[in-house]
Scaffold this motif. Structure first.
Motif, mmCIF file in Angstrom:
data_model
loop_
_atom_site.group_PDB
_atom_site.id
_atom_site.type_symbol
_atom_site.label_atom_id
_atom_site.label_comp_id
_atom_site.label_asym_id
_atom_site.label_seq_id
_atom_site.Cartn_x
_atom_site.Cartn_y
_atom_site.Cartn_z
ATOM 1 N N GLU A 145 -9.593 19.163 27.703
ATOM 2 C CA GLU A 145 -10.679 18.414 27.071
ATOM 3 C C GLU A 145 -11.482 17.600 28.084
ATOM 4 O O GLU A 145 -12.655 17.403 27.925
ATOM 5 N N ASP A 198 -9.978 24.711 24.901
ATOM 6 C CA ASP A 198 -9.266 23.469 25.211
ATOM 7 C C ASP A 198 -7.980 23.747 25.975
ATOM 8 O O ASP A 198 -7.635 23.030 26.916
ATOM 9 N N ALA A 199 -7.245 24.786 25.595
ATOM 10 C CA ALA A 199 -6.007 25.135 26.283
ATOM 11 C C ALA A 199 -6.281 25.606 27.712
ATOM 12 O O ALA A 199 -5.498 25.327 28.629
ATOM 13 N N GLU A 200 -7.377 26.309 27.908
ATOM 14 C CA GLU A 200 -7.689 26.862 29.227
ATOM 15 C C GLU A 200 -8.253 25.818 30.183
ATOM 16 O O GLU A 200 -7.841 25.727 31.325
ATOM 17 N N TYR A 209 -13.379 29.528 18.904
ATOM 18 C CA TYR A 209 -12.462 29.604 20.043
ATOM 19 C C TYR A 209 -12.221 28.251 20.705
ATOM 20 O O TYR A 209 -11.775 28.187 21.845
ATOM 21 N N LYS A 210 -12.459 27.165 19.984
ATOM 22 C CA LYS A 210 -12.288 25.816 20.536
ATOM 23 C C LYS A 210 -10.889 25.604 21.081
ATOM 24 O O LYS A 210 -10.710 25.105 22.182
ATOM 25 N N ASP A 211 -9.873 25.995 20.324
ATOM 26 C CA ASP A 211 -8.493 25.797 20.778
ATOM 27 C C ASP A 211 -8.206 26.577 22.056
ATOM 28 O O ASP A 211 -7.510 26.092 22.950
ATOM 29 N N VAL A 212 -8.740 27.770 22.161
ATOM 30 C CA VAL A 212 -8.535 28.588 23.361
ATOM 31 C C VAL A 212 -9.205 27.923 24.559
ATOM 32 O O VAL A 212 -8.603 27.817 25.641
#
Length: 87
Positions: A68, A63-65, A58-61
């Motif tokens: 970074e 990062d979006a929330e 869930y890294k992309d989720v």
């Protein structure tokens, strides 16, 4: 130094445990402590592996929330003069 813990064992289980401890060159106390430590470490390792896998999936989720850079304005590296245990 460790804390003392008392446990109750059936006589047959205690005799078998003492036999296994003796074959390993341990006291019953050392044998039981080793068993508990191995179980705790195995559980901790399984949890950490699962948490790592979850975070990677869930890294992309994440990062979006949260983005970074969770601490904008702070330097990328700690100052050379800061104590190692400083928060």
């Amino acid at each position: 130094m460790g804390k003392q813990t008392n446990i109750r064992l059936d006589e047959d289980v205690k005799a078998a445990a003492e036999d296994r401890a003796k074959r390993r060159g341990l006291s019953l106390q050392g044998y039981v402590a080793d068993l508990i430590e191995a179980d705790v470490n195995q559980s901790r390792a399984a949890f950490m592996a699962g948490a790592s896998s979850f975070l990677a999936a869930y890294k992309d989720v994440f990062d979006a929330e949260v983005g970074e850079d969770r601490y904008p304005g702070l330097p990328d590296a700690p100052a050379d003069t800061a104590p190692r245990d400083a928060a």
